[in-house]
Write an enzyme that holds these catalytic residues in place. Structure first.
Site, short mmCIF file in Angstrom:
data_model
loop_
_atom_site.label_atom_id
_atom_site.label_comp_id
_atom_site.label_asym_id
_atom_site.label_seq_id
_atom_site.Cartn_x
_atom_site.Cartn_y
_atom_site.Cartn_z
N ARG A 1 -15.16 -14.85 -2.12
CA ARG A 1 -13.87 -14.15 -2.18
C ARG A 1 -12.72 -15.13 -2.50
NH1 ARG A 1 -11.07 -10.49 2.66
NH2 ARG A 1 -8.93 -10.94 2.04
N GLU B 1 -0.06 -11.50 11.48
CA GLU B 1 -1.25 -10.65 11.52
C GLU B 1 -2.45 -11.34 12.16
OE1 GLU B 1 -2.32 -9.21 7.64
OE2 GLU B 1 -4.25 -8.43 8.32
N LYS C 1 -0.66 -15.32 -2.64
CA LYS C 1 -0.62 -15.70 -1.21
C LYS C 1 -0.80 -17.21 -1.09
CE LYS C 1 -2.03 -11.32 0.84
NZ LYS C 1 -2.86 -10.57 1.79
N ASP D 1 -6.50 -14.97 3.15
CA ASP D 1 -5.55 -13.96 3.62
C ASP D 1 -4.79 -14.42 4.86
OD1 ASP D 1 -4.22 -11.59 3.85
OD2 ASP D 1 -5.88 -10.46 4.70
N TRP E 1 -15.49 -8.80 4.64
CA TRP E 1 -14.57 -8.49 5.73
C TRP E 1 -15.15 -8.97 7.07
CZ3 TRP E 1 -13.17 -2.64 4.40
CH2 TRP E 1 -12.24 -2.63 3.36
N ARG F 1 1.14 -8.72 -7.72
CA ARG F 1 0.39 -9.52 -6.75
C ARG F 1 -0.97 -9.96 -7.28
NH1 ARG F 1 -0.78 -7.11 -1.69
NH2 ARG F 1 -0.04 -8.80 -0.38
N GLU G 1 -7.87 -3.59 -2.85
CA GLU G 1 -8.04 -2.83 -1.60
C GLU G 1 -7.69 -1.34 -1.79
OE1 GLU G 1 -5.79 -5.01 1.39
OE2 GLU G 1 -7.53 -6.24 1.81
N ASN H 1 0.90 -1.16 0.00
CA ASN H 1 0.00 0.00 0.00
C ASN H 1 0.94 1.20 0.00
OD1 ASN H 1 -2.31 -1.58 0.19
ND2 ASN H 1 -2.21 -1.66 2.42
N LYS I 1 0.88 -3.92 -6.10
CA LYS I 1 -0.46 -4.33 -5.64
C LYS I 1 -1.42 -3.50 -6.49
CE LYS I 1 -3.43 -4.14 -1.48
NZ LYS I 1 -3.43 -4.09 0.00
C1 GCV Z 1 -0.77 -4.57 2.93
C2 GCV Z 1 -4.63 -7.89 4.24
C3 GCV Z 1 -4.00 -7.07 5.32
C4 GCV Z 1 -3.57 -5.71 4.80
C5 GCV Z 1 -2.59 -5.95 3.63
C6 GCV Z 1 -3.31 -6.78 2.57
C7 GCV Z 1 -2.40 -7.12 1.41
O1 GCV Z 1 -5.82 -7.33 3.83
O2 GCV Z 1 -4.90 -6.94 6.38
O3 GCV Z 1 -2.93 -5.02 5.83
O4 GCV Z 1 -2.16 -4.74 3.08
O5 GCV Z 1 -3.75 -7.98 3.14
O6 GCV Z 1 -1.83 -8.20 1.47
O7 GCV Z 1 -2.28 -6.34 0.50
#
Ligand code: GCV
Length: 671
Positions: free
Chosen positions: A332, A389, A356, A361, A539, A321, A288, A207, A284
């Site tokens: 999702r 996380e 991922k 996530d 979410w 990504r 988001e 981000n 990215k």
């Molecule tokens: C960097 C999840 C995390 C976000 C992260 C996102 C991503 O949503 O909570 O903090 O953002 O993944 O991997 O881009």
């Protein structure tokens, strides 16, 4: 006096035992290393530092252009720095591929060599590990090469010094001081990374803040790169796809617009003029809130290939990504596959799609992402999350190597039986593909780097598994434990107990049977299955657990969202049928009736209570095991770990209580 604050990580170079030190000192009388470059100098310095505590005699260290055979010596040099006589003494077929290394006994001496300087660097650290772990250094015949080409840490570090999902203080990178001031930690970070084979670092958050590409920040990044280069680490930057508009002042960032392409070309040239070994861009896009090619009616291939073309003349790569979700998909978990699979074969050869490990996530457990084995004409990188996380963050001690092994060992059946994710990512024979694994870093400015004395185990395990995914969890745990904690058997026993049992404990007290995303909104710490906050349905915990009076779990079978059919047939069939779906993934794929009998003979309702209770007991056992180390350890280390384990145990009880009181209401008939 050794430090006890964790700063030295697994590189404290404490002697394993007096008797081993004597043996090593009898073998290594002299050290001859090759001169010639920053990397080779770093190797010599490291050897000097390590031997000053791992050997008990004075040794001679000589640096020469060319290294020749000498008795009772450690000889360290790339193959092209060995003299002819030494080359002739090499046993046949003992040179590694690529950046690999060989460690070979030659008469009473030991040679560490490789085709590249990086190989020599990695081999030297491996050799030092043999000494730290008390292994024999006689009759050595070790040849090892990295399984994947790129082994990269992704830092989600913001330019203001905060770290997204970071739990170990502020960012390591002191942007305000750079490029004038170089914090000594940059070097120690790079040493630690190199010691486990990591060869790339993305400095900033996916981000992004667009000004990472301003001239000022490129110069700051160049200063970091100039340190990392000595340890074989290339830097990457996360970039905002709309940079040409947001930073460059163009009216668009359309990847097909010629001014946009020109802007990227000039920016890339500017970067390479100060960072000649720059790795490339991480993006990215359309995810988001981050902009991407969709804004301009283009797809992921159009966007990433444009950047690929720009980086290609410099040997750089694009890491694009696949973490996308949102419009147009009922589940999702299916979105990334739906968007990317049709693009297989359309990406340029220096574009890598980073996926991922699981389809949602970084949950405590997820089935493998179907894009592994799903796109065979595309470079695929795997993204793992080292920072925890969703797994208790900086407070819970959870060793992630068992999870990563489960992921790497999963058989996708992409090319018939035996098509494990690990073999797909390694693809050693397939020289055309670029392979890589990225790990979202858990590193920060805390003295101990990663929030506790235990959390660095995951940084360590990440590097080791990227290098060699056939290593067992036990081997990795053994290495890290001895190198970090020394050879006291009681301490080692407790450390290894925690490493080997903590992931299972976490699964049991957080997300039994593959419940997922039932954490609190936004910060993701602690249980909140009832949570209704958030602007998007996907979410919210309820979207994932789907508890009702009929049962629990997300129906992703052919009668539900049919996510199962994104996998290859035997795997899809296995997941689809409740009888063959492994119970560890049960609630990911099935909405299971409360009275459904599991293999234990218990109903779902009973099993849930049983497993949550078991998790609490396991968390208590981790803590109790640690209590045994009290007489063996200094107060500071003992208490700092105990404090974390106490929190973990209390949190485990909270998870059990909150989740059971919520879910069991449905089992008792609530709609
Ligand atoms: C960097 C999840 C995390 C976000 C992260 C996102 C991503 O949503 O909570 O903090 O953002 O993944 O991997 O881009």
């Amino acid at each position: 006096m050794k430090r006890t604050d964790g700063y030295e990580l697994w590189l404290s170079y404490s002697p394993y035992s007096e008797s081993m030190t004597k043996k090593y000192s009898a073998i290594i009388k002299n050290v001859y290393t090759a001169l010639g470059s920053e990397i080779l100098d770093a190797v010599s310095d490291e050897i000097e530092l390590a031997f000053s505590s791992l050997l008990d005699t004075n040794f001679l260290l000589e640096r020469n252009e060319t290294v020749r055979f000498n008795n009772s010596s450690l000889l360290i040099a790339p193959y092209d720095h060995l003299d002819d006589d030494l080359c002739a003494r090499l046993p046949p077929n003992k040179l590694p591929d690529g950046d690999g290394y060989s460690i070979l006994s030659i008469q009473d001496s030991i040679l560490i060599t490789g085709l590249t300087e990086k190989g020599v660097l990695y081999g030297s650290f491996y050799f030092l590990r043999l000494l730290q772990t008390g292994k024999s250094i006689e009759n050595l015949s070790i040849v090892s090469s990295p399984a994947v080409k790129w082994r990269i840490l992704n830092h989600w570090d913001n330019l203001d010094g905060s770290v997204e999902r970071g739990y170990a203080g502020k960012s390591l990178w002191k942007w305000k001081e750079l490029p004038k001031l170089i914090d000594p930690r940059y070097k120690d970070y790079a040493r630690a990374c190199a010691s486990i084979g990591i060869n790339g670092a993305v400095l900033n958050n996916v981000n992004t803040q667009v000004y990472i590409l301003s001239q000022e920040y490129i110069e700051k990044a160049a200063a970091i790169a100039s340190i990392f280069r000595h340890f074989g680490i290339r830097i990457f930057l996360s970039v905002n796809f709309s940079s040409p508009a947001l930073l460059g002042g163009l009216g668009t960032a359309d990847p097909c617009d010629k001014n946009v392409i020109q802007w990227w070309k000039e920016k890339t040239a500017e970067i390479y003029s100060v960072i000649p070994d720059f790795g490339g861009f991480l993006v990215k896009a359309d995810s988001e809130g981050q902009p991407g090619p969709y804004i301009y009616g283009r797809d992921h291939a159009d966007g990433s290939n444009m950047l690929g073309r720009v980086l290609e003349p410099y040997g750089g790569i694009v890491i694009w990504r696949a973490f996308v979700y949102g419009q147009g998909e009922t589940d999702r978990a299916k979105k990334a596959y739906s968007d990317f699979k049709p693009l297989d074969g359309k990406f340029l050869s220096n574009v890598c799609v980073q996926v991922k490990n699981g389809p949602i996530d970084f949950q405590p457990r997820e089935p493998i992402h179907p894009l592994f084995g799903g796109m065979d004409k595309t470079n695929i990188f795997m993204e793992l999350q080292i920072t925890q996380e969703y797994l208790g963050q900086g407070n819970h001690l959870v060793f992630l190597a068992p999870m990563w092994k489960e992921i790497l060992d999963f058989d996708t059946f992409a090319n018939g039986k035996g098509s494990t994710v690990g073999s797909f990512l390694a693809a050693k024979a397939d020289v055309k593909r670029i392979t890589g694994i990225s790990g979202v870093s858990n590193i920060g400015s805390d003295k101990n780097w990663c929030a506790s004395l235990f959390h660095p185990a995951n940084w360590y395990a990440f590097g080791r598994l990227c290098w060699d995914n056939t290593l067992s969890v036990e081997e990795i745990a053994d290495e890290w434990a001895v190198c970090t904690w020394g050879a006291n058997q009681k301490v080692l026993e407790a450390v290894k107990y925690i490493l080997m049992n903590s992931w299972q404990a976490c699964l049991d007290y957080m997300t039994p049977l593959c419940l997922h995303h039932i954490m609190r909104y936004n910060h993701h710490y602690g249980p909140d299955p009832a949570c209704d906050e958030g602007s998007r349905e996907d979410w919210k915990p309820k979207y994932y657990h789907r508890a009702d009076s009929a049962g629990l779990g997300f129906d992703r079978t052919r009668n539900g969202t049919d996510a199962v059919d994104q996998y290859h047939k035997p795997v899809a069939d296995m997941f689809d049928d409740i009888k063959t779906c492994p119970e560890k993934y049960l609630l990911w794929f099935h909405h299971v009736p409360w009275d459904y009998k599991l293999s234990s003979g218990r109903s779902l309702k009973e099993e849930l209570s049983y497993v949550y209770e078991k998790g609490v007991k396991e968390a208590e056992d981790l803590r109790n095991k640690w209590l045994e180390t009290k007489p063996e350890l200094d107060k500071k280390r003992f208490e700092s770990v105990l404090d974390k384990l106490n929190i973990q145990y209390e949190d485990a009880k909270e998870w059990r209580d909150v989740c059971l009181s919520y879910f069991l209401k449905f089992a008792e008939g609530e709609k």
